[in-house]
Design an enzyme around this catalytic site. Structure first.
Site, short mmCIF file in Angstrom:
data_model
loop_
_atom_site.label_atom_id
_atom_site.label_comp_id
_atom_site.label_asym_id
_atom_site.label_seq_id
_atom_site.Cartn_x
_atom_site.Cartn_y
_atom_site.Cartn_z
N PHE A 127 9.33 -1.94 3.69
CA PHE A 127 10.55 -1.25 3.25
C PHE A 127 10.46 0.26 3.54
O PHE A 127 11.23 0.80 4.35
CB PHE A 127 10.75 -1.56 1.75
CG PHE A 127 11.55 -0.57 0.98
CD1 PHE A 127 12.82 -0.18 1.42
CD2 PHE A 127 11.06 -0.02 -0.20
CE1 PHE A 127 13.56 0.75 0.70
CE2 PHE A 127 11.80 0.90 -0.92
CZ PHE A 127 13.04 1.29 -0.46
N THR B 44 4.25 -8.59 3.58
CA THR B 44 5.57 -8.42 2.94
C THR B 44 6.56 -7.73 3.87
O THR B 44 7.75 -7.68 3.56
CB THR B 44 5.46 -7.59 1.64
OG1 THR B 44 4.73 -6.39 1.93
CG2 THR B 44 4.75 -8.35 0.55
N VAL C 38 -5.24 -4.07 7.99
CA VAL C 38 -6.02 -2.84 7.79
C VAL C 38 -7.41 -3.07 7.18
O VAL C 38 -8.21 -2.15 7.12
CB VAL C 38 -5.29 -1.79 6.89
CG1 VAL C 38 -4.16 -1.13 7.61
CG2 VAL C 38 -4.89 -2.39 5.56
N TYR D 215 -3.88 -3.62 -8.17
CA TYR D 215 -3.06 -2.61 -7.50
C TYR D 215 -3.42 -1.22 -8.01
O TYR D 215 -3.74 -0.32 -7.22
CB TYR D 215 -1.58 -2.91 -7.79
CG TYR D 215 -0.60 -1.99 -7.09
CD1 TYR D 215 -0.38 -2.09 -5.71
CD2 TYR D 215 0.12 -1.04 -7.80
CE1 TYR D 215 0.53 -1.26 -5.08
CE2 TYR D 215 1.05 -0.20 -7.17
CZ TYR D 215 1.25 -0.32 -5.82
OH TYR D 215 2.16 0.51 -5.19
N LYS E 177 -5.52 1.48 -5.82
CA LYS E 177 -4.91 2.75 -5.39
C LYS E 177 -5.70 3.94 -5.92
O LYS E 177 -5.79 4.98 -5.27
CB LYS E 177 -3.46 2.82 -5.89
CG LYS E 177 -2.50 1.90 -5.15
CD LYS E 177 -2.14 2.47 -3.78
CE LYS E 177 -1.04 1.67 -3.11
NZ LYS E 177 -0.67 2.21 -1.79
#
Ligand code: NAD
Ligand code: UDP
Length: 313
Positions: free
Chosen positions: A12, A36, A58, A144, A148
């Site tokens: 997105f 996604t 990645v 997540y 991060k």
């Protein structure tokens, strides 16, 4: 002209960033594994001689001579990042190591798309960059949030230890065209449900808050951050401080879509943050008075138009 690598470029946000950087006359390498992301998001660029798509994950190293790297590869919606949480951690952590290794080798500048989730369920409001956060390390969102956070640590250590030129931004909830209709995040869920006349799913009592940013404002902030001089490394919050409850968002979406949908209440997911609002004074100071231009109603109207077309409604 710079040669720029965007990981997660078919997603997105990444696809909007590809468009903007191409428009500014750069050469763009878009790297994505389509977990996604969608080909549809980048299809219009496939014949552009300055655009190259690389299907790659990645978590394994990738080499290319580039001047700048925007590291966005990572599923961002709770349903997607919780689908394979171990892979989510690998994507954030090994992805950061691989991209920082590349930046070190080719002396590229590298920007990390970090997140407001590093603040967890914040006990300080609004959230400013010096706040260390309130994160559960063993919950269902941890893959997540902690992934991060560890990526930020790696960025700082590559900078301190190897002099890599880094930039860290913390992105707050962002929405807009090209969100996947099945993405699962609140703005896309509510719009799709309202357009289809389905019940609008409010998790919990709907009084939890988020501050929603339109994607174009974020892309502008990202590019300004990349252009800052070497002393600016961040982290810098990029978000829209206008804060809404999920009930307010649902009401707005129903109004703008003229929908007959009703609200239904479902269980609140574990560790769902109660409130979130960025303090953006650092972005204002460091990014040439950056602040968001597009407020919720205007952004929702554009996003609703996109979903109508996407869903043939
Ligand atoms: P998205 O899911 O649309 O995009 C992520 C992209 O990364 C997808 O194209 C996906 O296929 C790709 N990807 C995932 N794992 C990969 C891997 N192992 N190797 C290569 N590619 C991989 O989500 P988005 O909203 O565009 O988010 C982009 C970035 O911004 C993410 O890093 C996300 O954490 C961050 N972010 C987004 C928001 C938001 O509200 N949208 C908020 C904070 C941070
Ligand atoms: N949410 C909701 N209904 C939905 C999807 C999400 O009420 O159909 C809520 C969710 O519980 C959270 C907020 O909306 O409180 C934002 O959720 P999202 O997944 O978009 O982002 P995040 O929680 O990561 O900020």
């Amino acid at each position: 002209m710079s040669r720029i690598l965007i990981t997660g470029g078919a997603g997105f946000i990444g696809s909007h960033l590809c468009d903007r950087l191409l428009k500014e006359g750069n050469e763009v390498i878009c790297l994505d594994n389509f977990f996604t992301g969608r080909r549809k998001n980048i299809e219009h660029n496939l014949r552009n001689g300055y655009f190259e798509f690389v299907r790659h994950d990645v978590t394994t190293p990738y080499m290319a001579e580039v001047d700048e790297i925007y590291n966005l590869a990572c599923p961002a919606s709770p349903i997607h990042y919780q689908y394979n949480p171990i892979k989510t951690v690998k994507t954030s952590v090994m992805g950061a190591i691989n991209m920082l290794g590349l930046a070190k080798r080719v002396k590229a500048k590298i920007l990390q798309a970090s997140t407001s989730e590093v603040y967890g369920d914040p006990s300080v409001h609004p959230q400013y960059e010096e706040y260390w956060g309130n994160v559960n390390p063993i919950g269902i969102r941890s893959c997540y949030d902690e992934g991060k956070r560890c990526a930020e640590t790696l960025f700082m250590d590559y900078h301190r230890q190897n002099g890599v030129r880094i930039k860290i931004i913390r992105i707050f909830n962002t929405y807009g065209p090209r969100m996947n209709p099945g993405d699962g995040r609140v703005v896309s869920n509510f719009i799709v449900q309202a357009l289809k006349g389905q019940d609008i799913t409010i998790f919990g009592d709907g009084l939890q808050t988020r501050s929603f940013q339109y994607v174009d404002d974020l892309v502008e902030g990202m590019i300004r951050m990349m252009k800052t001089d070497e002393s600016v490394i961040g982290p810098v919050n990029i978000g829209n401080p206008n804060e809404f409850t999920m009930l307010e968002l649902a009401t707005k979406v129903i109004e703008l879509t003229n929908s007959t949908s009703k609200l239904i209440f479902q269980d609140l997911p574990q560790d769902d943050p109660k409130q979130r609002q960025p303090n953006i004074s650092k972005a204002d100071k460091l990014l040439n008075h950056w602040s968001p231009d597009i407020q919720l109603e205007e952004g929702l109207i554009k996003t609703i138009a996109y979903f109508k077309e996407e869903l043939n409604l």
